[in-house]
Design a protein around this motif. Structure first.
Motif, PDB file in Angstrom:
ATOM      1  N   ALA A   1       6.774  48.454 -33.634  1.00 51.10           N
ATOM      2  CA  ALA A   1       7.991  47.845 -33.341  1.00 51.10           C
ATOM      3  C   ALA A   1       8.017  46.552 -34.123  1.00 51.10           C
ATOM      4  CB  ALA A   1       8.284  47.685 -31.780  1.00 51.10           C
TER       5      ALA A   1
ATOM      6  N   VAL B   1      17.218  38.224 -32.744  1.00 57.19           N
ATOM      7  CA  VAL B   1      16.634  39.290 -32.272  1.00 57.19           C
ATOM      8  C   VAL B   1      17.043  39.503 -30.856  1.00 57.19           C
ATOM      9  CG1 VAL B   1      14.479  40.699 -31.661  1.00 57.19           C
ATOM     10  CG2 VAL B   1      14.798  39.590 -33.904  1.00 57.19           C
TER      11      VAL B   1
ATOM     12  N   CYS C   1      17.749  45.696 -30.601  1.00 57.55           N
ATOM     13  CA  CYS C   1      16.487  46.738 -30.421  1.00 57.55           C
ATOM     14  C   CYS C   1      16.800  47.949 -29.932  1.00 57.55           C
ATOM     15  CB  CYS C   1      15.437  46.048 -29.401  1.00 57.55           C
ATOM     16  SG  CYS C   1      14.815  44.550 -30.478  1.00 57.55           S
TER      17      CYS C   1
ATOM     18  N   LEU D   1      16.957  47.972 -34.760  1.00 55.73           N
ATOM     19  CA  LEU D   1      15.277  47.827 -34.758  1.00 55.73           C
ATOM     20  C   LEU D   1      14.825  49.184 -35.276  1.00 55.73           C
ATOM     21  CD1 LEU D   1      12.870  45.977 -35.163  1.00 55.73           C
ATOM     22  CD2 LEU D   1      12.459  46.416 -32.742  1.00 55.73           C
TER      23      LEU D   1
ATOM     24  N   PHE E   1      12.291  51.117 -25.061  1.00 52.11           N
ATOM     25  CA  PHE E   1      11.824  50.139 -25.648  1.00 52.11           C
ATOM     26  C   PHE E   1      10.425  49.220 -25.114  1.00 52.11           C
ATOM     27  CE2 PHE E   1      12.569  45.491 -27.543  1.00 52.11           C
ATOM     28  CZ  PHE E   1      12.121  45.842 -28.695  1.00 52.11           C
TER      29      PHE E   1
ATOM     30  N   ALA F   1      11.587  42.393 -26.660  1.00 48.48           N
ATOM     31  CA  ALA F   1      12.404  41.687 -27.744  1.00 48.48           C
ATOM     32  C   ALA F   1      11.567  40.403 -28.022  1.00 48.48           C
ATOM     33  CB  ALA F   1      13.797  41.430 -27.654  1.00 48.48           C
TER      34      ALA F   1
END
Length: 302
Positions: free
Chosen positions: A125, A10, A40, A87, A117, A158
């Motif tokens: 998320a 990720v 992301c 994502l 984000f 993240a």
């Protein structure tokens, strides 16, 4: 996913994966293990190093995200990774941007986009990632530490999303509509070895290079992302895949200069500079270790 071993990474922006774990990714793909990358954001706020593409900047045409999407696809081809997702889908979350704090680490920018984000609802998320975890069913997850390496808000977010999603995905009663529960056996945070970083800097300075990693003293304080060796848990030796990692880095041309510090370190230190990638274990039981006391395989003991 069909392989016995499955790795999920990720990352916040395109290029983060190649810098941090590009060699590991290429190695595991070559060994027949499944590698899934979740990015992301599209890196819309990134600095543009290619003059003829400056028109793509966020304050001009705002087309950098779509361009970096293509760069990421090219980088994944170099590494052999065929399973890559954004994502929540491409464009769901925007790069938050950043500025530098006087202490030398990144912090959130003064102006942050509405769907940045950094402003994402954590549960929303995380649910996007829970869906991926329950589909892919990875034994190993790799992401950032709680500081995101150097403080970038998207790296920190993240980390939060990955760690929370890993918890939620394992709960049998949580969001059954997102798939069957899956408990990830081992979670690692990417890291940079302090001893290796100092060795690399010494080699660069000895070669007469005073501009790469400017301001960093081989014998002085290290940046936030450099981790003392005693805190490391694993070292994946993927030196035979360094060429693939460097090709992936070169694919991210708007962000990484081929004559920049990453390539300078590789040129002066050789394959050990970027071919051995380090990790801190955040969940799970370490497997067998090598002579240096570190695991040599993230799947060890799984």
């Amino acid at each position: 996913m069909t392989a016995d071993h499955r790795l999920l990474l990720v990352h916040a922006h395109p290029d983060d994966e190649s810098i941090g774990q590009g060699a590991t990714m290429a190695k595991y793909v070559a060994e027949g293990r499944d590698v899934t990358l979740v990015t992301c954001t599209a890196g819309e706020m990134g600095e543009i190093l290619v003059p003829e593409l400056e028109h793509l900047a966020a304050d001009k045409e705002d087309g950098l995200g779509e361009h970096r999407r293509g760069e990421l696809e090219a980088a994944m081809k170099e590494l052999g990774v065929t399973d890559h997702r954004f994502l929540g889908g491409f464009g769901t979350y925007r790069d938050s941007g950043m500025k530098w704090h006087e202490d030398g680490h990144a912090v959130a920018a003064d102006d942050v986009h509405d769907n940045a984000f950094w402003h994402a609802d954590l549960t929303e998320a995380a649910d996007h990632l829970v869906t991926v975890i329950r589909e892919v069913r990875p034994q190993v997850l790799v992401t950032y530490d709680q500081f995101g390496g150097y403080g970038h808000p998207d790296h920190i977010q993240a980390h939060r999303v990955a760690m929370y999603a890993a918890q939620l995905a394992a709960i049998p009663s949580y969001r059954k509509d997102l798939g069957a529960p899956w408990d990830i056996a081992k979670i690692y945070w990417g890291a940079m070895s302090e001893s290796r970083m100092r060795e690399g800097l010494r080699a660069i300075r000895a070669a007469g290079d005073t501009t790469s990693f400017e301001g960093m003293d081989p014998d002085g304080p290290m940046p936030f992302f450099v981790i003392p060796d005693e805190d490391l848990s694993a070292a994946v030796d993927a030196q035979e895949y360094v060429d693939r990692k460097m090709a992936a880095l070169a694919a991210h041309a708007t962000q990484i200069a081929v004559d920049g510090p990453f390539f300078a370190l590789s040129n002066n230190v050789g394959t050990t500079a970027w071919g051995i990638e380090f990790y801190r274990i955040a969940k799970g039981t370490p497997g067998p270790v090598g002579e240096d006391g570190l695991e040599t395989d993230l799947f060890a003991g799984v």
